[in-house]
Structures are given as structure tokens and as C-alpha cells.
Design an enzyme around this catalytic site. Sequence first.
Site, PDB file in Angstrom:
ATOM      1  N   HIS A  58       0.956  -1.164   0.003  1.00 49.50           N
ATOM      2  CA  HIS A  58       0.024   0.030  -0.033  1.00 49.50           C
ATOM      3  C   HIS A  58       1.060   1.196   0.070  1.00 49.50           C
ATOM      4  O   HIS A  58       1.797   1.131   0.846  1.00 49.50           O
ATOM      5  CB  HIS A  58      -0.993   0.169   1.184  1.00 49.50           C
ATOM      6  N   CYS A  91      -2.190   5.002  -4.797  1.00 49.52           N
ATOM      7  CA  CYS A  91      -2.611   3.508  -4.896  1.00 49.52           C
ATOM      8  C   CYS A  91      -3.642   3.643  -6.155  1.00 49.52           C
ATOM      9  O   CYS A  91      -3.751   2.611  -6.834  1.00 49.52           O
ATOM     10  CB  CYS A  91      -3.405   3.267  -3.631  1.00 49.52           C
TER      11      CYS A  91
END
Length: 109
Positions: free
Chosen positions: A22, A34
Site C-alpha cells: 500500500h 494507490c
Amino acid sequence: MIEITITRSDSDYIQSFEISGHAFFAERGKDIVCAGASAVSVGAINSVYALTGVTPEIEQGDGFLRCVIPEDLPKVTFEKIQLLLEGMVVSLQTIEEEYGSHIKITFKK
């Protein structure tokens, strides 16, 4: 950090790619790093299917995506897929240039 591994053949063709992790650039739902990496990678897979009819081998999970291109494809189909995947790499590298502390691309053979 999002870690991307692009695996190339000895002939420098993209065989597979794997994305994990992430970015933690912003809170969930507002993380443009992201979102960008996801849009580019999933868009490339969707383009491969829509424009060539080839379904890559896909594995997905939370913060994980792996895509493997089938072997033994007709040359014209293989070349189209390579062009689409090289476009994906360029887009991901553009994101990495701007947000390198949140996304890293590695190439391996």
C-alpha cells in the site's frame, strides 16, 4: 510502499508483473498513488483481454495483484500484448518519478 516487480524474459519481453503493498500516501479512498497504480495495472489487464481476447493468469488479494501472460501465443497477439504492457510500465514509471517514496518498480529476468 507499493512494490512492483516486472519479470522479463531473456529476450526482454514482459512475462509477468506483480504489485503488492500500500502506498500510504493518503487515507484510504483518497490515496492517489494507490488509485493511479491500480487504474494503470488493472486497465492494462482489461486492455489485454478486450483488444486481444487473451485472458492472463490473474491472482488478486488485498494490496496484491499478479498477472502472468500465457506462453505460445500467435506472434501478432503477443506483440500487441507487449505494447500494452510496455505502456503500463511507462505509466507506472511516471507515477514512480513523482511519488518515489511511495512506489518502487523493480525489473528482473
